[in-house]
Scaffold this motif. Structure first.
Motif, mmCIF file in Angstrom:
data_model
loop_
_atom_site.group_PDB
_atom_site.id
_atom_site.type_symbol
_atom_site.label_atom_id
_atom_site.label_comp_id
_atom_site.label_asym_id
_atom_site.label_seq_id
_atom_site.Cartn_x
_atom_site.Cartn_y
_atom_site.Cartn_z
ATOM 1 N N LEU A 286 29.418 7.926 6.872
ATOM 2 C CA LEU A 286 29.283 7.623 5.678
ATOM 3 C C LEU A 286 30.124 6.557 5.379
ATOM 4 O O LEU A 286 30.149 5.285 4.300
ATOM 5 C CB LEU A 286 29.477 8.308 5.039
ATOM 6 C CG LEU A 286 28.301 9.166 4.121
ATOM 7 C CD1 LEU A 286 28.912 10.176 3.050
ATOM 8 C CD2 LEU A 286 27.033 8.911 3.810
ATOM 9 N N THR A 302 33.139 6.074 -3.927
ATOM 10 C CA THR A 302 33.581 6.121 -2.519
ATOM 11 C C THR A 302 34.586 7.418 -2.333
ATOM 12 O O THR A 302 34.732 7.984 -1.702
ATOM 13 C CB THR A 302 34.107 5.207 -1.718
ATOM 14 O OG1 THR A 302 33.031 4.323 -1.884
ATOM 15 C CG2 THR A 302 34.123 5.557 0.191
ATOM 16 N N GLN A 304 35.180 10.138 -3.755
ATOM 17 C CA GLN A 304 34.251 11.282 -3.415
ATOM 18 C C GLN A 304 34.296 12.217 -2.141
ATOM 19 O O GLN A 304 34.266 13.528 -2.398
ATOM 20 C CB GLN A 304 33.602 11.581 -4.465
ATOM 21 C CG GLN A 304 33.435 11.434 -5.976
ATOM 22 C CD GLN A 304 32.515 11.109 -6.678
ATOM 23 O OE1 GLN A 304 31.438 11.842 -6.498
ATOM 24 N NE2 GLN A 304 31.953 10.089 -7.612
ATOM 25 N N PHE A 305 34.490 11.350 -1.217
ATOM 26 C CA PHE A 305 33.573 11.730 -0.271
ATOM 27 C C PHE A 305 34.635 11.980 0.761
ATOM 28 O O PHE A 305 34.839 12.271 2.221
ATOM 29 C CB PHE A 305 32.819 11.055 0.791
ATOM 30 C CG PHE A 305 31.343 10.246 -0.283
ATOM 31 C CD1 PHE A 305 30.968 11.305 -0.225
ATOM 32 C CD2 PHE A 305 31.204 9.739 -1.066
ATOM 33 C CE1 PHE A 305 28.935 11.470 -0.611
ATOM 34 C CE2 PHE A 305 29.976 9.781 -1.718
ATOM 35 C CZ PHE A 305 28.717 10.630 -1.944
ATOM 36 N N SER A 308 35.806 14.831 3.892
ATOM 37 C CA SER A 308 34.115 14.853 4.298
ATOM 38 C C SER A 308 34.126 14.934 5.479
ATOM 39 O O SER A 308 34.852 14.284 6.187
ATOM 40 C CB SER A 308 33.434 15.467 3.098
ATOM 41 O OG SER A 308 33.159 13.730 3.523
ATOM 42 N N LEU A 310 31.555 14.034 6.770
ATOM 43 C CA LEU A 310 30.716 13.262 6.695
ATOM 44 C C LEU A 310 31.386 11.089 6.359
ATOM 45 O O LEU A 310 31.250 10.649 6.443
ATOM 46 C CB LEU A 310 30.433 12.622 5.606
ATOM 47 C CG LEU A 310 28.845 13.638 6.104
ATOM 48 C CD1 LEU A 310 27.034 13.964 5.372
ATOM 49 C CD2 LEU A 310 28.190 13.436 7.933
#
Length: 310
Positions: A286, A302, A304-305, A308, A310
């Motif tokens: 990502l 962004t 939020q990711f 993770s 990804l």
């Protein structure tokens, strides 16, 4: 001439806006983010350089660390000559905070100016050049490095080297040859990562040029002698720049051989790292599609990711 002055003024205004309020507090504040303290090491080193100059002490060794035995600050072998020269000169004549911030502002400005000149030269389009300036000169990379690793903000040498090799390809004269040699030598002498990026960019252009020109040659649309002159001068110029900058790479090569064979991989060994370190700060899928986490509009999305797979 008037248009060039307007462009320069526009760049200065853009820098003031994009780095606000840094320009107005350039002697007292530092840009940064809460999760890093690496900038303080650079600030301390600027203070140490000034203190060493005023008190006739060694720039290379200090007893402020590991007293009373002291420490060789260049024991790792990492020392880019030109960057050290810039840092030392600024540190002697300015304050530590101003030394840091001046590099940020100047590197933003040079990045905008050189990128604009390069794209304008290629496209002959002012609108296209201004768009390229915003994309490259104000990239998230430039901001984040400004907040953490100041030597990595000297990336204006990449478009400068690209500009030089394009001019050499069009007119393989001595003036263009000296221009390219100087640009590559500057890139090799400021930061090792910048030198790597520059070599990669030049190699990509060379492969592209070689493929396109030979394709045209077989179609009967290019002079073979002119193409070989460019190839010969390109390799000679890069070789000269590499030889002139080679002494600063000797300590690194020596340490690389020593550490890789006699010490285990660890965070304290920059020449031998564990395989897991490959993924510690690398881009993930990502990362290529989402805006940077520091983006002023989409950064919260962004975030939020982060963390993770990804």
């Amino acid at each position: 001439m008037r248009k060039n002055i307007i462009i320069i003024v526009l760049f200065i205004l853009l820098i003031a806006i994009m780095t606000f309020p840094l320009v107005f507090r350039i002697t007292k504040y530092l840009p940064g983010f809460s999760s890093t303290d690496e900038v303080y090491g650079t600030i301390w080193d600027s203070w140490r350089i000034k203190y060493s100059w005023d008190n006739h002490l060694s720039f290379k060794n200090t007893d402020f660390i590991s007293y009373p035995f002291g420490l060789n600050l260049f024991s790792s072998g990492y020392a880019s000559y030109l960057y050290l020269g810039i840092l030392y000169s600024l540190s002697i004549f300015t304050t530590p905070v101003l030394t840091y911030n001046l590099q940020i502002i100047c590197n933003f400005f040079l990045g905008l100016l050189i990128t604009y000149a390069l794209i304008r030269y290629i496209t002959r389009s002012m609108a296209g050049a201004l768009l390229g300036v915003v994309a490259f000169g104000f990239s998230p990379y430039q901001f984040v490095r400004s907040w953490q690793h100041i030597s990595l903000t000297y990336n204006y040498l990449i478009p400068l080297s690209c500009f030089a090799i394009i001019m050499l390809r069009e007119k393989p004269h001595n003036r263009q040859a000296f221009f390219l040699c100087g640009a590559v030598l500057l890139a090799f002498s400021l930061d090792y990562a910048i030198s790597f990026f520059t070599v990669f960019a030049l190699a990509a252009f060379f492969v592209y040029s070689f493929f396109i020109n030979w394709k045209m040659f077989f179609a009967g649309g290019i002079n073979q002698d002119g193409h070989f002159i460019f190839i010969k001068k390109f390799f000679i110029i890069v070789a000269i720049a590499a030889i002139l900058s080679l002494p600063q790479f000797f300590p690194v090569i020596k340490k690389r051989i020593l550490y890789s064979s006699k010490s285990p991989a660890s965070a304290f060994n920059p020449y031998h790292r564990s395989f897991d370190d490959l993924f510690a700060q690398s881009a993930r899928p990502l990362s290529y599609f989402l805006p940077a986490a520091v983006h002023p509009v989409f950064g919260k999305f962004t975030e939020q990711f982060i963390g993770s797979s990804l």
